[in-house]
Enzyme design. Structure first.
Site, PDB file in Angstrom:
ATOM      1  N   ASP A 165       5.612   6.705  12.652  1.00  0.00           N
ATOM      2  CA  ASP A 165       6.509   7.046  13.759  1.00  0.00           C
ATOM      3  C   ASP A 165       7.960   7.165  13.298  1.00  0.00           C
ATOM      4  O   ASP A 165       8.901   6.752  13.994  1.00  0.00           O
ATOM      5  CB  ASP A 165       6.411   6.000  14.873  1.00  0.00           C
ATOM      6  CG  ASP A 165       5.013   5.906  15.464  1.00  0.00           C
ATOM      7  OD1 ASP A 165       4.330   6.949  15.523  1.00  0.00           O
ATOM      8  OD2 ASP A 165       4.607   4.790  15.846  1.00  0.00           O
TER       9      ASP A 165
ATOM     10  N   LEU B 254       9.810  14.356  -0.233  1.00  0.00           N
ATOM     11  CA  LEU B 254       9.064  13.710  -1.312  1.00  0.00           C
ATOM     12  C   LEU B 254       7.843  14.519  -1.714  1.00  0.00           C
ATOM     13  O   LEU B 254       7.492  14.577  -2.902  1.00  0.00           O
ATOM     14  CB  LEU B 254       8.656  12.295  -0.895  1.00  0.00           C
ATOM     15  CG  LEU B 254       9.809  11.288  -0.776  1.00  0.00           C
ATOM     16  CD1 LEU B 254       9.323   9.994  -0.155  1.00  0.00           C
ATOM     17  CD2 LEU B 254      10.429  11.018  -2.144  1.00  0.00           C
TER      18      LEU B 254
ATOM     19  N   CYS C 221      -6.190 -19.397 -35.673  1.00  0.00           N
ATOM     20  CA  CYS C 221      -4.789 -19.373 -35.233  1.00  0.00           C
ATOM     21  C   CYS C 221      -4.741 -19.236 -33.713  1.00  0.00           C
ATOM     22  O   CYS C 221      -4.125 -20.043 -33.033  1.00  0.00           O
ATOM     23  CB  CYS C 221      -4.042 -18.228 -35.905  1.00  0.00           C
ATOM     24  SG  CYS C 221      -3.942 -18.374 -37.701  1.00  0.00           S
TER      25      CYS C 221
END
Length: 519
Positions: A37, A140, A401
């Site tokens: 909206d 966009l 390790c």
């Protein structure tokens, strides 16, 4: 500056000028919903702060940024906040009745193209540092994946929200993640900030095969256009800053190899596995070696010759006749590493004889146990795998390790924290980051989860004195986007994987930097 309107005659005048490139700033759901909206359907103060910080901040205090928006987006901004302060507001409208006369720091244009033309010409080309396109939906949809869009700063909202305005998905064939924040929850919505950067001008741009990955060959300096607050979020800086700190401030220590180190104790790095894969880019990391070694661990093998036959020689130094004799394992066959990582993962507690024996059903299979707990008891705090077995240390060519991993399930994601007692920052750690990130991704895959975080805890984090100069060379290189790694969806059993099941795309590191292993 007073209001300006760009008309067709000015557009013609500017046609010879190159257009400005721009960056998009947008918040969207997984379905790329951005509004409802005509308004934002969420209340996220942290997102609003990010938007303000990224669009307002400049590196040159004499310049400002421009924000490009449609008329409806302009009108949706509360009157007391418009125009957006400290920025040139460019409003796109074809409405002759749109009146913002005498409004400071506002110009109107008829289209995205005309706005970019305007901003490429004086005086704006001299006074505007960056251009951000901020909405709304129509703008966009036009701007998101255009070649002139350098980056997309996306607030990814993970929670479902009802929207009626949507934008296209980001074209991941031309954009790669630069950085992605760890998810946070605010007002009931889970979200993160991800920046995508353009690495190809189009989806059709060719790529090269290199080091078992698809390479795009882009320059690290290309990404300096990013705002500093984003550029500095690249996770490779965690590693680079740690190396720099150890070289500058580390304790001088002796070590078993006689090489000497600079060392710090109790360091940590945290990598986000949701969007990209942390394979370091400031030097080339041997990806095929990472994959084959991990598969070798998973198989339970202790035979270095298995890797040698595949062209992987990372264990050669610790498997040689000279080395084994030197540590008292004179009866051990060359290439037999003893009960190292894979043996402990798959046969913890079994009696070790040699690399040729069949250990099926012997000892405790920690890897199977981890998978079972992840699937059937994901809240268990004992989802642990350890390679440190004190009773077997004397039989190992090299004590582990990276020795202890704990796994954690939440929000449908699998995370891993690994403790590494001894961390060779130059050679070992880049490999270890990739290896345990890959293991986490594999376990998530077989357990129908998605990868979350990899937390790397380092005990003695050290730089060998012989590695200082090559690491200083590496520190001069700028990071590039991490690659993206995908796993063959057809494979769902941990023992079924082969190297070709892992597809690494977009890996284009700086050149290999030679460092000799201290043995």
């Amino acid at each position: 500056m007073a209001t300006t309107t760009l008309n067709d005659s000015v557009t013609t005048t500017l046609a010879s000028e190159p257009q400005r490139t721009y960056q998009v700033v947008v918040a969207a759901t997984k379905e790329m919903g951005i509004g409802k909206d005509g308004k934002l359907p969420w209340n996220l103060p942290t997102d609003l702060k990010f938007f303000k910080d990224i669009t307002l901040t400049t590196s040159d205090s004499s310049k400002k940024n421009a924000v490009v928006m449609g008329r409806k987006t302009w009108e949706s901004i509360p009157i007391k906040y418009r125009p957006l302060s400290g920025r040139l507001n460019v409003v796109l409208t074809r409405s002759g009745g749109f009146d913002i006369a005498n409004t400071e720091n506002v110009v109107t244009c008829s289209s995205v193209d005309s706005a970019l033309d305007l901003l490429a010409a004086p005086p704006y080309c001299l006074s505007i540092e960056r251009v951000f396109v901020i909405g709304g939906g129509d703008i966009l949809r036009e701007a998101l994946n255009r070649p002139s869009c350098d980056a997309i700063h996306l607030t990814e909202i993970d929670t479902s929200v009802d929207c009626d305005t949507f934008i296209p998905a980001i074209d991941t064939s031309v954009y790669q993640p630069w950085s992605s924040s760890f998810p946070v929850t605010e007002n009931g919505l889970r979200f993160c900030f991800t920046t995508f950067v353009r690495v190809k001008s189009s989806a059709d741009e060719s790529s090269d095969e290199s080091n078992g990955s698809q390479s795009l060959q882009f320059d690290g300096k290309k990404f300096l256009f990013l705002p500093k607050m984003v550029f500095d979020q690249h996770e490779e800086f965690l590693y680079l800053n740690m190396v720099e700190d150890i070289i500058s401030n580390g304790n001088v220590k002796n070590d078993r190899t006689g090489t000497g180190t600079l060392s710090k104790f109790g360091c940590q790095m945290k990598f986000n596995l949701r969007r990209s894969f942390p394979l370091l880019t400031t030097k080339r990391v041997f990806w095929r070696g990472v994959v084959e070694e991990l598969l070798w661990f998973i198989s339970g093998s202790t035979n270095a010759k298995v890797l040698q036959e595949k062209g992987i020689h990372i264990w050669d130094g610790n498997a040689s006749r000279e080395y084994l004799d030197g540590i008292g394992l004179t009866e051990r066959e060359e290439g037999d590493l003893g009960p190292v990582y894979g043996f402990q993962w798959r046969h913890f507690g079994a009696k070790y004889t040699d690399m040729h024996a069949d250990y099926t059903g012997q000892g405790f299979d920690q890897l199977v146990d981890v998978i079972d707990k992840i699937k059937n008891n994901p809240d268990d705090r004992r989802i642990i795998m350890s390679a440190w077995n004190p009773s077997d240390l004397k039989l190992m060519a090299l004590p582990p390790c990276h020795m202890f991993a704990q796994f954690y399930v939440a929000e449908g994601e699998l995370s891993c924290q690994m403790y590494q007692r001894s961390a060779d920052m130059g050679l070992g750690v880049p490999f270890n980051i990739a290896s345990y990130s890959l293991l986490t991704c594999m376990l998530a895959h077989v357990c129908d989860l998605v990868p979350g975080d990899f937390i790397h805890v380092l005990g003695d984090a050290h730089v060998y004195k012989t590695h200082v100069r090559p690491l200083q060379e590496q520190l001069l290189n700028l990071p590039k986007p991490f690659p993206v790694m995908k796993i063959n969806p057809e494979k769902k059993q941990i023992d079924s994987f082969v190297a070709s099941d892992f597809d690494l795309t977009g890996y284009d590191p700086h050149k290999k930097i030679e460092m000799k292993m201290a043995v």
